[in-house]
Structures are given as structure tokens and as C-alpha cells.
Design a protein around this motif. Structure first.
Motif, PDB file in Angstrom:
ATOM      1  N   ILE A 101       0.837  -1.202   0.000  1.00  0.00           N
ATOM      2  CA  ILE A 101       0.000   0.000   0.000  1.00  0.00           C
ATOM      3  C   ILE A 101       0.869   1.248   0.000  1.00  0.00           C
ATOM      4  O   ILE A 101       0.600   2.210  -0.736  1.00  0.00           O
ATOM      5  N   THR A 104       2.330   1.709  -3.507  1.00  0.00           N
ATOM      6  CA  THR A 104       1.410   2.044  -4.595  1.00  0.00           C
ATOM      7  C   THR A 104       0.627   3.344  -4.366  1.00  0.00           C
ATOM      8  O   THR A 104       0.182   3.966  -5.332  1.00  0.00           O
ATOM      9  N   THR A 105       0.458   3.740  -3.105  1.00  0.00           N
ATOM     10  CA  THR A 105      -0.353   4.931  -2.829  1.00  0.00           C
ATOM     11  C   THR A 105       0.408   6.036  -2.107  1.00  0.00           C
ATOM     12  O   THR A 105      -0.058   7.179  -2.078  1.00  0.00           O
ATOM     13  N   ALA A 141      -6.048   1.567  -3.057  1.00  0.00           N
ATOM     14  CA  ALA A 141      -5.759   2.426  -4.213  1.00  0.00           C
ATOM     15  C   ALA A 141      -7.043   3.039  -4.764  1.00  0.00           C
ATOM     16  O   ALA A 141      -7.072   4.223  -5.132  1.00  0.00           O
ATOM     17  N   ALA A 144      -8.044   5.771  -2.320  1.00  0.00           N
ATOM     18  CA  ALA A 144      -7.165   6.941  -2.428  1.00  0.00           C
ATOM     19  C   ALA A 144      -7.422   7.725  -3.706  1.00  0.00           C
ATOM     20  O   ALA A 144      -7.112   8.924  -3.778  1.00  0.00           O
ATOM     21  N   GLY A 145      -8.021   7.068  -4.707  1.00  0.00           N
ATOM     22  CA  GLY A 145      -8.276   7.715  -5.986  1.00  0.00           C
ATOM     23  C   GLY A 145      -9.605   8.424  -6.082  1.00  0.00           C
ATOM     24  O   GLY A 145      -9.891   9.061  -7.096  1.00  0.00           O
TER      25      GLY A 145
END
Length: 440
Positions: A101, A104-105, A141, A144-145
Motif C-alpha cells: 500500500i 502504490t499509494t 488504491a 485513495a483515488g
């Protein structure tokens, strides 16, 4: 217009302007950025259900299994709260998922909590291709997007008559209710400890007036399905109930309360759970107290938790309480003896949201009285004590439970930490909460 009438009209218009719009709380707090993500992890083939010494096969799906994620962003920080519809999730896999995590974020691994719902009606992590690491990271993800401003509200609920301490005292010894020849007779014996019908709710509302996410924390084993079906158990049914009553999709995240010794009350109808717990959650949504300053603060502590002192196989006790599982627990003892360590990697994480709301986690099946004590001594008005998070180190019984014996105290993969683990968890949890409170 007559002067008196004109004055009345002005006063009436002034009052009407002061009243809140129907889709807004009477007092709106400041907003925080929040996003949600969901990944379906429902098995597509027959599986072995986890959570029983005598595993059963299942293929029919009652409620689907999900990874759900909520990301909060504010005060220059980001936090990810993940819930899994699975029995448990080991610490080494939680470390891998939290690391992915972060990669990727950009959300720091220390700011991620991963909570297993403890459903007894799904597969273990080993069923999935990469042991759920990718679905967890994907859900975060997604969350978070899609960050959008949300206001937050909190409330306390109470759902009585659906959960109970599953340990009773008979002839001076502790017995799990299901170990009695006639489990219905358990009602005539005193419960060893309390059950906790009280719970907290945190709700996030979007600018359109609809709820974007609802978190709730309830102390009871997710073991209410009562049939060999693939199911998220009562958290899945409560999720469906809440969405149906609201009339639109909303991400409902169940954070497992301190329920090491708490089961559903099997003498009541199965669907009473969704009616009482789901109904009380809806009641809470109608009386939310706004979080006026939804600032974020996080503290993650990593330390080594000691293992069990001088473990021994309680053969006479197992033979008395659960004779049909004697060989199973003999093997469980032998297997754990081969793998036991002096200490185990352990995480406790505290999250403060605003001035009066906090989440504190542990990695066990914590007995209910510990959770109740943490909540009652917390410096926050609302505290969620969340177990089975960032690890799965088995049962943490009370001193009274160790004296009484029975299943949760028998050394094995399901119970291997020091007999002082509950006191350590309570002390560290309260220290984290006090530290977070002092940062106001």
C-alpha cells in the motif's frame, strides 16, 4: 402591509432561514477528504470453511465477501482503514500488504490498519492466489483515488439480546456453551464474564447529503449463519440491511470488537441480529453528533509480545470438556510447540479523528472485559476497541479465564501469548490513547 404583520413576516423569514435544510445536520462540522474502495473476494468454487476444528465444505453463497477500504486525508496525513471478510489475517501478511500500500499509494505503512471480520464462513487467506495482498492494496488504491470532502458525525448505539458470553461456570470449571451435553441448559449456569451491547458509529457524509461510508464496532464473533454457507455472517447482513433502508449504496465497514469470549445468542432467531444491530445503526445515523474539527493523528507501536509461560497439554481438561476433539487439540499443542517463539511481532495502532473520537487496535481475539475497560478508561468520548487487526495472535483470556480453563486457554495456534497479554494490551492501548489526546 400593516406594521404588525410586516414585523411578524420578517421574524418568520428569519426563523425559517435559520432552520437546517432537510439533507444537512443541524450543526455541520468541517470537512475532511475521504475515499472508499471495494474488492469482491467471494470464492467461485466449493471451499472449506475456516473457524472450526471440524471444517465443513460449502459452495452456496449467502452473502458475498469483500475487502473494503476507507482512506482519510487531513492535517497533512493520510490513513487507510481496511476490513476483510475473512477469519483472520497473520501479521507477516499484514506487513506485506501494508508495505505494498505504501509503495502504490504513498500512504505510510504505519498509517494502515487491516481488520479481519472473523467470519467463520469463508476461506483462509491461503485460498487466494497472493494471500489477499493484491486485493487489499487494490481496495486502498481505489479509495485513495476518489477522495472527496465529507463531513463526519459520531454516535453511540446499543444492541441488546443478540450476544452473550459463551463461557459459563459449572461445577467450579469454565465450559464453552457448546461443550455441554445440552447447550440449552447453559442458561442455568452463570456466565464467566460480561457481554458488551454498546458500540460506536462513525459516519461520513458527502456534499450531496448522502452517506459515503459508515464505520461501526461491535463485540461478537461473526458466527451467526448457523449453516454451511459462504457468508460474511452478520456484518454482511447488516450491510445489506442498512443499504436497503437508506435506499442507496453506502460502504459499511465493520471493525471487530473485543469478542474473544462473546458469541451470538443462539436461542434467538438468526435474523434478529440484522434487525437490532442494523436498526440501531440507522437510529445512530439519525442522531449524529458532528465532528467539528476532524483533524487526523496516528500512532503505531511495534514491539515484541512474550509467548506463553511453560505451556503444557491440558489432557484431562480437554477430555472432560471436549472429548471428541482430544486428538485435534493434542496435535494443535504439538504443532505449536514446534513453532513457538520467546516473543512475537506485535502492532497496536491508535487513530484520532477530531477531539472526541478514536480507534485503538490489537492483533488478538481479546476477551470482552478488556475491551470494555479500555473504552471506559479512554480519554475520548467515543473509542472503538478493534481486535484482529494487523495480525492474528489468537485468544487473549482474562486471569479468571485462565483459572477456569477451557478452549480459549489451551495452548496451540489459537492461544499462545503470555497470560499477561491482556494487561499489556490494555496498558499500551490506554497509553497510546492518552498520547493522542494530549496532541490536541
Amino acid at each position: 402591509m400593516k406594521p404588525a404583520l410586516a414585523l411578524f413576516t420578517i421574524l418568520l423569514l428569519t426563523v425559517l432561514r435559520a432552520l437546517p435544510a432537510d439533507d444537512k445536520p443541524a450543526t455541520a462540522g468541517a470537512s475532511i477528504d475521504a475515499g472508499v474502495g471495494i474488492v469482491d473476494i467471494t470464492p467461485t468454487e466449493p471451499i472449506t470453511l475456516a473457524g472450526s476444528p471440524s471444517p465443513k465444505k460449502a459452495s452456496e453463497v449467502k452473502t458475498r465477501l469483500f475487502v473494503r477500504a476507507l482512506v482519510l486525508s487531513g492535517s497533512g496525513k493520510k490513513v487507510a482503514i481496511v476490513t476483510l471478510d475473512t477469519l483472520k489475517y497473520p501479521v507477516e501478511l499484514a506487513v506485506r500488504a501494508r508495505t505494498k500500500i505504501e509503495q502504490t499509494t504513498g500512504i505510510p505503512a504505519s498509517n494502515v490498519i487491516i481488520c479481519a471480520s472473523h467470519t467463520h464462513f469463508g476461506p483462509l487467506w491461503s485460498y487466494y492466489p497472493d494471500q489477499l495482498v493484491t486485493p487489499i492494496a487494490d481496495a486502498v488504491a481505489q479509495a485513495a483515488g476518489n477522495l472527496t470532502p465529507c463531513t463526519l458525525g459520531m454516535a453511540k448505539g446499543k444492541a441488546e439480546g443478540i450476544s452473550e458470553c459463551r463461557r459459563v461456570i459449572m461445577d467450579g470449571h469454565a465450559w464453552n456453551r457448546w461443550q455441554l451435553e445440552n447447550p440449552a441448559e447453559s442458561e442455568q449456569y452463570p456466565a464467566e464474564g460480561p457481554a458488551d451491547p454498546n458500540f460506536d458509529v462513525l459516519a461520513l457524509k458527502s456534499a450531496d447529503g448522502k452517506f459515503k461510508a459508515v464505520l461501526y464496532n461491535f463485540a461478537c464473533h461473526a458466527a451467526n449463519t448457523r449453516a454451511p454457507l459462504i457468508s460474511a455472517d452478520y456484518p454482511g447482513e447488516v450491510d445489506q440491511y442498512v443499504q436497503k433502508q437508506l435506499g442507496y449504496p453506502v460502504t459499511t465497514l465493520f471493525l471487530t470488537g473485543a469478542c474473544g469470549d462473546i458469541n451470538p445468542t443462539y436461542t434467538v432467531k438468526r435474523d434478529l441480529f440484522e434487525e437490532r444491530l442494523g436498526g440501531e445503526i440507522l437510529h445512530c445515523l439519525g442522531q449524529l453528533e458532528p465532528i467539528m474539527r476532524p483533524s487526523l493523528s496516528i500512532e503505531c507501536r511495534e514491539f515484541q509480545m512474550p509467548g506463553r509461560e511453560h505451556p503444557e497439554f491440558k489432557e484431562a481438561e480437554v477430555a472432560r470438556n471436549w472429548p471428541g476433539q482430544l486428538e485435534h487439540y493434542r496435535k494443535a499443542y504439538d504443532d505449536m510447540k514446534k513453532r513457538e517463539k520467546p516473543t512475537y511481532q506485535y502492532f497496536i495502532t491508535g487513530i484520532r479523528i477530531g477531539d472526541d473520537f478514536a480507534i485503538i487496535t490489537n492483533a488478538d481475539e481479546l476477551f470482552c472485559s478488556f475491551g470494555m475497560s479500555i473504552k471506559s478508561h479512554s480519554p475520548f468520548k467515543h473509542t472503538m476497541t478493534v481486535e484482529q487487526t494487523n495480525g492474528a495472535h489468537g485468544y487473549v483470556p482474562t486471569a479468571k479465564a485462565f483459572e477456569g480453563g477451557s478452549y480459549e486457554t489451551w495452548f496451540g495456534e489459537h492461544s499462545y501469548l503470555t497470560t499477561q497479554a491482556g494487561d499489556i494490551i490494555e496498558r499500551e492501548s490506554l497509553d497510546v490513547l492518552k498520547h493522542l489526546k494530549s496532541e490536541e
